[in-house]
Motif scaffolding. Structure first.
Motif, PDB file in Angstrom:
ATOM      1  N   VAL A  88       2.669  12.046  24.051  1.00  0.00           N
ATOM      2  CA  VAL A  88       3.948  13.283  24.074  1.00  0.00           C
ATOM      3  C   VAL A  88       4.801  12.426  22.955  1.00  0.00           C
ATOM      4  CG1 VAL A  88       5.668  14.099  25.203  1.00  0.00           C
ATOM      5  CG2 VAL A  88       3.590  13.901  26.074  1.00  0.00           C
ATOM      6  N   GLU A  91      10.344  15.545  23.721  1.00  0.00           N
ATOM      7  CA  GLU A  91      10.455  16.505  24.806  1.00  0.00           C
ATOM      8  C   GLU A  91      11.970  17.599  24.593  1.00  0.00           C
ATOM      9  OE1 GLU A  91       9.888  15.321  28.491  1.00  0.00           O
ATOM     10  OE2 GLU A  91       8.162  13.970  27.927  1.00  0.00           O
ATOM     11  N   THR A 170       7.484  22.564  25.663  1.00  0.00           N
ATOM     12  CA  THR A 170       8.723  21.938  25.358  1.00  0.00           C
ATOM     13  C   THR A 170       8.245  20.365  25.162  1.00  0.00           C
ATOM     14  OG1 THR A 170       8.575  21.832  27.838  1.00  0.00           O
ATOM     15  CG2 THR A 170       9.835  23.464  26.893  1.00  0.00           C
ATOM     16  N   SER A 171       7.147  20.144  25.155  1.00  0.00           N
ATOM     17  CA  SER A 171       6.628  18.792  24.926  1.00  0.00           C
ATOM     18  C   SER A 171       5.799  18.945  23.638  1.00  0.00           C
ATOM     19  CB  SER A 171       5.696  18.276  26.242  1.00  0.00           C
ATOM     20  OG  SER A 171       6.574  18.155  27.300  1.00  0.00           O
TER      21      SER A 171
END
Length: 355
Positions: A88, A91, A170-171
């Motif tokens: 990731v 975010e 959203t990530s």
């Protein structure tokens, strides 16, 4: 008295004879050989070499972006970070997207409830129709109500799945292993969907990107040898190969981007390093390039001063292409000969010179 006069006359004659003898003696003046700049001719099959400045880039570069809009709340990478597939990277605040998902979930529950009611009514009125208690038109009405409820369930379920996907967007996740070569945003910044936020260089394959003027494009296409050196690594050189030439010129610089693949790149070569690319074009005829200052023009014939045993002699030559302060000599010179390259207008045939 006569003897004295005769002696004076004899002395005068002797003095005049000595004076004339001194005047007839010529002193020999030795001329000092001038010092000239020279070049030893080396014949080869390589044409003139052009040099370009470039930058080490990745073979595959991906501009990463979010698929939804929002405010960045976390940045997990820095410039130059090495990432793995699935990491990731950034975010976005997911509050609004989560509320959209909650609404879609409630709509799914409501649609399923309506579907259950429509199905119960359809089964009940189907039995009544079999008992001839209702007409066919009434049964068709309840069948239509059931089909509408079923379509509503499918629609709300699809909206819920879409909202769930938006929540996952959203990530920002790395889709492959690589290195972050550029970061365009910071935490707290609001970005729109599709806005490039960073650049991911995939894999370990490296290339050199250079900008070539339009009058050198054909030479670049026919390049037979590309030598690459690095400003930060003075003792490191490698060989490259032209992989891609942009078909469209830059709107401002009017140059064409060229990508050169590195063949067996050194391990010390890193992204962003400054590179010098020397491109030589192959010719079918052996030739040599000499400075334009070495040409001595007599009428329409170009000549050069050839130095043999310290003595210069003028020799006509046949010239070819011009460029970068040099001229190509096609005929008239042999490998290993020495020519004068400076002050050629002051030399004369048979003059002795010093190298």
């Amino acid at each position: 008295m006569q003897k004295v006069i005769a002696g004076c006359i004899a002395l005068t004659i002797m003095i005049l004879s000595l004076s004339f003898a001194g005047c007839s003696k010529t002193e020999t003046v030795q001329e000092e050989a001038p010092l000239v700049r020279s070049q030893t001719i080396k014949m080869d099959a390589m044409g003139q070499t052009a040099s370009y400045s470039g930058e080490v880039r990745g073979r595959y570069e991906t501009q990463l972006a979010f698929q939804v809009s929002g405010k960045i709340i976390r940045r997990n990478i820095e410039l130059g970070s090495v990432v793995n597939s699935g990491d990731v990277l950034m975010e976005i605040d997911a509050k609004d997207v989560q509320q959209t998902v909650n609404i879609s979930s409630a709509q799914v529950a409501s649609a399923q409830s309506q579907l259950g009611l429509a199905q119960s009514n359809l089964e009940r009125y189907r039995k009544l129709y079999e008992q001839n208690a209702i007409s066919r038109a009434q049964l068709d009405q309840y069948e239509n109500t059931y089909e509408v409820a079923l379509a509503t369930v499918n629609q709300s379920t699809a909206q819920y799945a879409q909202g769930a996907n938006q929540l996952g967007y959203t990530s920002l996740v790395a889709d492959s292993d690589g290195v972050i070569s550029n970061v365009n945003v910071e935490a707290g910044q609001v970005v729109s969907a599709g806005q490039a936020v960073m650049t991911l260089v995939k894999g370990g394959e490296r290339e050199i990107e250079i900008n070539v003027p339009e009058n050198r494009i054909d030479e670049m296409r026919n390049a037979q040898q590309v030598n690459i050196s690095f400003w930060a690594l003075p003792d490191v050189t490698t060989v490259g190969k032209v992989r891609e030439i942009s078909p469209v010129a830059d709107k401002v610089a009017r140059t064409y981007k060229v990508r050169i693949s590195l063949i067996n790149p050194p391990a010390a070569v890193n992204l962003g390093m400054t590179a010098s690319v020397a491109v030589g074009s192959s010719t079918s005829q052996q030739a040599v390039y000499i400075p334009l200052a070495a040409i001595y023009q007599t009428g329409d014939t170009p000549n050069v001063w050839v130095i043999q045993a310290g003595i210069v002699s003028l020799r006509p030559i046949k010239v070819g292409a011009f460029g970068d302060g040099k001229v190509q000599v096609l005929e008239g010179l042999q490998d290993g000969e020495v020519i004068a390259t400076g002050g050629v207008q002051k030399l004369r045939e048979g003059q002795k010179v010093r190298l």
